[in-house]
Design a protein around this motif. Sequence first.
Motif, PDB file in Angstrom:
ATOM      1  N   VAL A  20      -8.928  -7.298  -0.473  1.00  0.00           N
ATOM      2  CA  VAL A  20      -8.527  -7.705  -1.822  1.00  0.00           C
ATOM      3  C   VAL A  20      -7.000  -7.604  -1.864  1.00  0.00           C
ATOM      4  CG1 VAL A  20      -8.614  -7.104  -4.269  1.00  0.00           C
ATOM      5  CG2 VAL A  20     -10.645  -6.772  -2.824  1.00  0.00           C
ATOM      6  N   ASN A  77      -0.863  -7.524  10.796  1.00  0.00           N
ATOM      7  CA  ASN A  77      -2.065  -7.425  11.628  1.00  0.00           C
ATOM      8  C   ASN A  77      -3.277  -6.973  10.810  1.00  0.00           C
ATOM      9  OD1 ASN A  77      -3.321  -7.878  14.064  1.00  0.00           O
ATOM     10  ND2 ASN A  77      -3.053  -5.776  14.800  1.00  0.00           N
ATOM     11  N   PHE A  78      -3.321  -7.389   9.554  1.00  0.00           N
ATOM     12  CA  PHE A  78      -4.470  -7.094   8.698  1.00  0.00           C
ATOM     13  C   PHE A  78      -5.527  -8.183   8.923  1.00  0.00           C
ATOM     14  CE2 PHE A  78      -1.803  -4.653   5.296  1.00  0.00           C
ATOM     15  CZ  PHE A  78      -1.850  -3.508   6.081  1.00  0.00           C
ATOM     16  N   VAL A  79      -6.344  -8.007   9.929  1.00  0.00           N
ATOM     17  CA  VAL A  79      -7.289  -9.055  10.333  1.00  0.00           C
ATOM     18  C   VAL A  79      -8.679  -8.887   9.714  1.00  0.00           C
ATOM     19  CG1 VAL A  79      -6.111  -9.458  12.520  1.00  0.00           C
ATOM     20  CG2 VAL A  79      -7.952  -7.770  12.416  1.00  0.00           C
ATOM     21  N   PHE A  80      -8.905  -7.775   9.053  1.00  0.00           N
ATOM     22  CA  PHE A  80     -10.235  -7.529   8.482  1.00  0.00           C
ATOM     23  C   PHE A  80     -10.536  -8.583   7.401  1.00  0.00           C
ATOM     24  CE2 PHE A  80     -13.095  -4.834   5.701  1.00  0.00           C
ATOM     25  CZ  PHE A  80     -14.147  -4.843   6.596  1.00  0.00           C
ATOM     26  N   PRO A  81     -11.728  -9.201   7.451  1.00  0.00           N
ATOM     27  CA  PRO A  81     -11.983 -10.300   6.511  1.00  0.00           C
ATOM     28  C   PRO A  81     -12.253  -9.865   5.069  1.00  0.00           C
ATOM     29  CG  PRO A  81     -13.892  -9.947   7.927  1.00  0.00           C
ATOM     30  CD  PRO A  81     -12.817  -9.042   8.427  1.00  0.00           C
ATOM     31  N   MET A  82     -12.722  -8.631   4.878  1.00  0.00           N
ATOM     32  CA  MET A  82     -13.096  -8.217   3.507  1.00  0.00           C
ATOM     33  C   MET A  82     -11.951  -7.438   2.867  1.00  0.00           C
ATOM     34  SD  MET A  82     -17.022  -7.243   4.371  1.00  0.00           S
ATOM     35  CE  MET A  82     -17.442  -6.440   2.850  1.00  0.00           C
ATOM     36  N   ASN A 130       0.835  -1.214   0.000  1.00  0.00           N
ATOM     37  CA  ASN A 130       0.000   0.000   0.000  1.00  0.00           C
ATOM     38  C   ASN A 130       0.872   1.267   0.000  1.00  0.00           C
ATOM     39  OD1 ASN A 130      -2.153  -1.726   0.071  1.00  0.00           O
ATOM     40  ND2 ASN A 130      -2.672  -1.355   2.202  1.00  0.00           N
ATOM     41  N   SER A 131       1.841   1.267  -0.890  1.00  0.00           N
ATOM     42  CA  SER A 131       2.757   2.408  -1.115  1.00  0.00           C
ATOM     43  C   SER A 131       3.731   2.659   0.028  1.00  0.00           C
ATOM     44  CB  SER A 131       1.975   3.702  -1.401  1.00  0.00           C
ATOM     45  OG  SER A 131       1.060   3.515  -2.432  1.00  0.00           O
ATOM     46  N   LYS A 132       3.813   1.751   0.982  1.00  0.00           N
ATOM     47  CA  LYS A 132       4.781   1.929   2.075  1.00  0.00           C
ATOM     48  C   LYS A 132       5.787   0.789   2.068  1.00  0.00           C
ATOM     49  CE  LYS A 132       1.547   4.458   4.955  1.00  0.00           C
ATOM     50  NZ  LYS A 132       0.470   4.343   5.898  1.00  0.00           N
ATOM     51  N   VAL A 160      -3.079  -4.324  -0.483  1.00  0.00           N
ATOM     52  CA  VAL A 160      -4.027  -5.024   0.394  1.00  0.00           C
ATOM     53  C   VAL A 160      -5.169  -4.037   0.627  1.00  0.00           C
ATOM     54  CG1 VAL A 160      -4.376  -6.222   2.572  1.00  0.00           C
ATOM     55  CG2 VAL A 160      -2.123  -6.265   1.486  1.00  0.00           C
ATOM     56  N   ILE A 161      -6.171  -4.145  -0.197  1.00  0.00           N
ATOM     57  CA  ILE A 161      -7.260  -3.174  -0.155  1.00  0.00           C
ATOM     58  C   ILE A 161      -8.348  -3.656   0.798  1.00  0.00           C
ATOM     59  CG2 ILE A 161      -9.000  -1.945  -1.514  1.00  0.00           C
ATOM     60  CD1 ILE A 161      -6.067  -1.235  -2.177  1.00  0.00           C
ATOM     61  N   HIS A 162      -8.545  -2.869   1.841  1.00  0.00           N
ATOM     62  CA  HIS A 162      -9.633  -3.157   2.785  1.00  0.00           C
ATOM     63  C   HIS A 162     -10.890  -2.491   2.246  1.00  0.00           C
ATOM     64  CE1 HIS A 162      -6.066  -3.886   5.135  1.00  0.00           C
ATOM     65  NE2 HIS A 162      -6.754  -4.231   6.208  1.00  0.00           N
ATOM     66  N   MET A 163     -11.945  -3.272   2.127  1.00  0.00           N
ATOM     67  CA  MET A 163     -13.216  -2.672   1.699  1.00  0.00           C
ATOM     68  C   MET A 163     -13.683  -1.699   2.775  1.00  0.00           C
ATOM     69  SD  MET A 163     -13.873  -3.890  -1.226  1.00  0.00           S
ATOM     70  CE  MET A 163     -12.133  -3.687  -1.440  1.00  0.00           C
ATOM     71  N   ILE A 164     -14.579  -0.816   2.396  1.00  0.00           N
ATOM     72  CA  ILE A 164     -14.921   0.250   3.333  1.00  0.00           C
ATOM     73  C   ILE A 164     -15.603  -0.310   4.577  1.00  0.00           C
ATOM     74  CG2 ILE A 164     -16.282   2.309   3.708  1.00  0.00           C
ATOM     75  CD1 ILE A 164     -15.762   3.034   0.810  1.00  0.00           C
TER      76      ILE A 164
END
Lengths: 775, 65
Positions: B32, B25-30, B5-7, B58-62
């Motif tokens: 991409v 720690n990217f635990v959000f299920p939704m 994510n650009s970092k 790693v795109i987290h949906m809103i």
Amino acid sequence: MVKGQFSWKDYDAGNTKHEWDLQKIHAAHKVLTEFKYDKNKIEKGFANKTLYINLTTNEIKEKPVTDDMKKKFTGGRGFGLKLLWDSIQPDTRWNSEENDLVITTGPLCGSTQYPGSGKSLCLTVSPSTNIVCDSNVGGYFGPYLKFCGYDALEIQGKAKEDVIIVIDGEASVIRIETAPLEEINTHLVSEQLTYMYSSKDDERSRQRVSVVSAGHGAENSYWGCLNFSFWDIRRKVARLKQAGRGGLGTVLRDKKIKGIVARVDKFTGVENAPENPEAAAKVGTKIQKEIRDLDRYQCNMRQVGTAHLVEIMDAYDLLPCENYRFGSFPKAPKIYSMKFFENFTRVIPDGCWHGCTMACAKTVDSFEVMTGPYKGHRVTVDGPEYETVGCGANMSLWDPKWIIEFNFYCDTYGIDTISSGTAIAYYMEMFEYGILNKERCGGLELAFGNFNAVMQFLHRMADGDTDEFIKVAAKGIRRVKDWLKSKNWGDHQLIEDAGMESKGLEYSEYVTKESLAMQGGYGLTLKGPQHDEAWLIFMDMVNNQIPTFKDKAEALHYFPMWRTWFGLNGLCKLPWNDVEPANNAETNDPSKVPEHLNNYVEYQNAVTGWNINKEELILQSERAYNWQRALNVWMGRGQRRDDWIPYRSMGPVTELEYVSRQERYDKQLAEIMNKPLEEIEKMDVGKKVKLLYDHRRNQYQILSDAVYMRRGWTQNGVPTPVKMKQLGFADEQKMLDFLAKKIQEDEENGLNEWGGVYSESEEKPSKERRYWESW
Amino acid sequence: MLIINSKEVIWKKDETISLLLKRMNFVFPMIVVKINGRLIKKDKYSTQLINDNDEISVIHMISGG
């Protein structure tokens, strides 16, 4: 019947039973006015009339819904704005005689084909903000109001004594009745009125009654919510959903309304009379199946409701802990969603309107109340939802049962969990610094984590306690800031910076320090800091998808315009993006969930018979959004100074906060100042807090510049006549004249200037200062 | 080094997407996930290895709100 299931007739929620003499209570009523009417047949989602009631004069009349009204305002919240514009004055305040309390439906409200189609939008001039506040709510009242023959209910004036309003769609009659003996707190009065006005003594008849009420807390604070009931035939209890934000319940009780009752004779799946029921059912079936199949792998809303967010927010440092000082906390796992799941009644699918597969409305049945006037009673508690759990974290209450108790009393007292929880968290921080103390708090030890003090505060407030602190505190953070400063009890800047309110309304429960776009999502809003206009934290802070001011401004244009649309139609937003199609990731713009966007275009067309596309759908919202902003300006607010936010939402107010995330902030300062990290690390913490403070406040001003321009407003945030004409308001001369005059005044006062301070390398949003003249 | 994510993020040998998400720690299920612009399906997360210098979204949906 499948093994493990049981008949709804056999379920007992285990709650305390009440023995009321309802005949005696009913006999004490005196009918003040009766209005018989011919019920309009609903056509394509509209009843084509609104209902007007004046409690001062006892006048009841109908107003037509014209094609022009639909074209400009669509329905729902848009209709509410139109009715308010016609009724109030710029100086109308929440307790003015002419203030309207409006409950609206929307053309898709009352449908059963698509999930989340039972929402009402409620509007009034808010006691917290002195401008129009809108708040959405589930439950059966909105659909029933429409089935009774009205797209909206508008209540003006004040009764001389406690009354109820009965909208009887079965007999096509409306009555205002005195109601001297009914309870006021919601969990009781909603049950009393449901039993009293159901046509027969059976569960199905009670299901055809819905009640709007607020409790004693609403009378004695600015945080009053409207409770909308929906009778649960399995639990045999009046369940509740809340229009929480902005003090609508305070206005209800100021008008001396104990309850508004709507009763229908029947309802079917096509009561909303869609133009093309097959097309509505087709698009609805698709999303229903999607929710059924995919929710368990995505947000798990069907099991735990919106509380699924607690652990997510904690993991991303976004859960507000101890008045938003921190975004995560070691004790937070104690209030993760599964801890509430253990308390939820799990055998019964829940939903606040028929046909909603998302069914996120959870309950705790037979909860034994631990404090206050209902101590020892067993009750059904609706929720808690994420925001209420977030309030628990904010007040440092780490026991699920404490949060359920807080939830129960807020509901029955008719107060918003968000505003009260956020405000108490602020009072607790002031208590920690000694700016408040036991003596100044009317004897309350209002320290973080003190559950008993929180509950005592609520009980005393609801009881009308006249202690100076209780009375001021019940009006919210803004008034307490002014009060603390007037007493000279602490550092004025700290008092201002730490209190999470904007426009007079308390923040909802997300930490925004690391997301400038979300700071705008809270500040650059119509009613105040509620997350329903835009939730951009992931997009901005985690995904890094909107790095420039222009990108952020685009998101702060698109998402508020899109999300406003739900309120125009009587829809819940959750089925839009809390579940997504299996192939959503493969689309060009997954954040917008393109398939669902198309669903909504098809759904609105199927119900209304219109032929809109997705661009026109946004245009519907843009009209209502700009009208509401113009209304705010007309009422003396809605300008740059009103969109300002407290520094706690921008960055670390205290050295403690800075040190708790020192690595992050040091790295940011090194980039901002273009200095080696080692040099920053050696700097004095107080100096670093100040450097970040100046930088971030300016960033917010630059963001505001970009957003105002993208929305077609002046640098002072005022919608222009040019913009309003483009949106279709060319014949609204009174508003156009007002805006032209206001912009001219701003010009004379030097307010049409960029708010940000730009370095040589930074570009202003436009080279033309008066860009808005030729928009 | 990886770009997420650009970092910039340190690359680790033999790290799969699942392990990277855990580390971040990217635990959000939704979410991409794309590697160098190529969409990775969820069933590949536990086997797809990440190479040094990969650019990962790693795109987290809103969701939320």
